[in-house]
Write a protein that holds these residues in place. Structure first.
Motif, PDB file in Angstrom:
ATOM      1  N   HIS A  23       0.849  -1.197   0.000  1.00  0.00           N
ATOM      2  CA  HIS A  23       0.000   0.000   0.000  1.00  0.00           C
ATOM      3  C   HIS A  23       0.887   1.250   0.000  1.00  0.00           C
ATOM      4  CE1 HIS A  23      -2.063   3.119   2.571  1.00  0.00           C
ATOM      5  NE2 HIS A  23      -3.039   2.891   1.722  1.00  0.00           N
ATOM      6  N   HIS A 377      -1.997   4.016   8.466  1.00  0.00           N
ATOM      7  CA  HIS A 377      -2.420   3.570   7.135  1.00  0.00           C
ATOM      8  C   HIS A 377      -3.138   4.718   6.413  1.00  0.00           C
ATOM      9  CE1 HIS A 377      -3.553   0.357   4.261  1.00  0.00           C
ATOM     10  NE2 HIS A 377      -4.675   1.057   4.104  1.00  0.00           N
ATOM     11  N   PRO A 389      -3.494   4.877  -3.273  1.00  0.00           N
ATOM     12  CA  PRO A 389      -4.049   3.525  -3.159  1.00  0.00           C
ATOM     13  C   PRO A 389      -5.407   3.577  -2.477  1.00  0.00           C
ATOM     14  CG  PRO A 389      -2.418   3.897  -1.453  1.00  0.00           C
ATOM     15  CD  PRO A 389      -2.411   5.134  -2.329  1.00  0.00           C
TER      16      PRO A 389
END
Length: 391
Positions: A23, A377, A389
């Motif tokens: 990612h 994240h 992403p």
């Protein structure tokens, strides 16, 4: 450090870790990455991901070497602490005692260079274009330092942290002068050899890849005339003069050695008896969380100790918890994203690995981290410089 379970991490944890890295690779425009995660109670993951270049097919492997960027900083501070313990210098020696020709250094001490509280500015932002356009140029460390010294002071020496690559370069020059040995020799004697870092060194000035052996190809995405980041065809910049980083960011290594070093850093393995690097921690910036501090060239984030950064070709981060032994190290082969990005990634990986179940006969640690994997994240997705992403 706790003993490491001799096993791979559970499949579910491995999948989560690899998903986090891929990612981040997409967000950073990196075709390849190397990651090492060691959870002593559960297992380990040491692997390469992706390929060497966006158009290539050569897989990245875990043994490839790369530039460790600002992880060099705590290493040169380790040298300072060692030679001070031997009596060759004092931590509070004025820099001017060892480095002549810079009148602005008379009120700055060696330990303030190490702590980055000298108030001196940085050179990298001013010279970044030259490093990319002429990577073979050999730089005199005094010339690099002059760009940082020439900036307005960021405050009185010792008053607050200010990121200063010039300060760590000056520290290297001072230690060379005080000991009569080169920075490469000092790092080998006081850091690399004691920790058995067989693939780690400070190269000379001649432009070269990080190693004559297996090397992670480095890249840097550039913006076109319209300001759009070219992620499909980044500049290849594997060969570089390490003099552009010297004792701030010039060291090269591999992921296994980086993991071993940051474990030694976190545990204080190289410090003189009774010394505590973080006895008087400094805020990294105004209003920083209480769990995010700095001292001695290293960062402390919750229970983790380490450093992150970038140099042309590479962005990396490495952190370790001296109590649980949890250790993460990661490098991406595109430096355009910067070291703050890989710090986010390391913290995401640490949060994932901290939840790894205990292997048979082992006990998982109770302590956690002051953040979640999802938090970082999401920050990585928000910081994307290439195709964002999916969240």
């Amino acid at each position: 450090m706790p003993s490491q379970v001799a096993a791979a991490l559970p499949d579910e944890t491995v999948q989560q870790l690899q998903d986090a890295v891929t990612h981040a690779m997409t967000a950073a425009g990196a075709s390849g990455a190397i990651v090492g995660v060691w959870a002593p109670w559960s297992g380990e993951l040491v692997t390469g991901l992706g390929v060497e270049s966006p158009a290539g097919t050569e897989p990245v492997t875990a043994d490839m070497e790369f530039r460790v960027a600002q992880l060099t900083r705590p290493m040169i501070c380790d040298v300072l602490y060692a030679v001070a313990d031997e009596g060759a210098v004092r931590l509070d020696d004025p820099v001017a005692d060892w480095v002549s020709g810079f009148p602005d250094l008379t009120d700055i001490t060696l330990d303030q260079l190490c702590d980055s509280t000298s108030g001196i500015g940085s050179y990298s932002s001013q010279l970044a274009g030259m490093f990319l356009s002429n990577p073979a140029r050999v730089w005199n460390p005094r010339e690099l330092a002059s760009y940082g010294i020439g900036q307005p002071r960021g405050g009185e020496p010792g008053s607050a942290y200010r990121d200063s690559d010039a300060g760590y370069v000056i520290l290297g020059v001072a230690l060379e002068r005080a000991t009569g040995r080169s920075a490469a020799q000092l790092l080998a004697e006081y850091v690399f050899d004691p920790l058995d870092l067989t693939q780690t060194r400070l190269p000379g000035g001649a432009a070269a890849p990080p190693s004559a052996e297996a090397v992670l190809t480095g890249h840097h995405s550039m913006r076109d005339a319209a300001g759009v980041m070219n992620c499909a065809e980044p500049l290849e910049i594997t060969s570089l003069s390490a003099s552009s980083g010297f004792t701030d960011s010039g060291v090269v290594s591999n992921i296994a050695d980086v993991g071993r070093y940051v474990q030694g850093l976190a545990s204080g393995a190289l410090l003189p008896p009774g010394a505590d690097r973080f006895e008087q921690p400094l805020a990294v910036y105004a209003d920083a969380p209480s769990w995010y501090t700095t001292r001695g060239g290293a960062m402390q984030a919750g229970s983790l100790v380490g450093q992150s950064g970038s140099v042309p070709g590479y962005a990396m981060a490495a952190f370790s918890d001296p109590n649980s032994g949890l250790t993460v190290a990661v490098v991406l082969n595109n430096s355009a994203v910067g070291g703050g990005f890989t710090q986010y990634l390391a913290w995401e990986l640490a949060a994932i690995a901290s939840k790894a179940p205990a292997a048979a006969g082992a006990t998982a640690p109770d302590a956690g981290l002051p953040w979640t994997a999802q938090q970082y994240h999401d920050l990585i997705a928000a910081s994307a410089i290439c195709s964002a992403p999916p969240a």
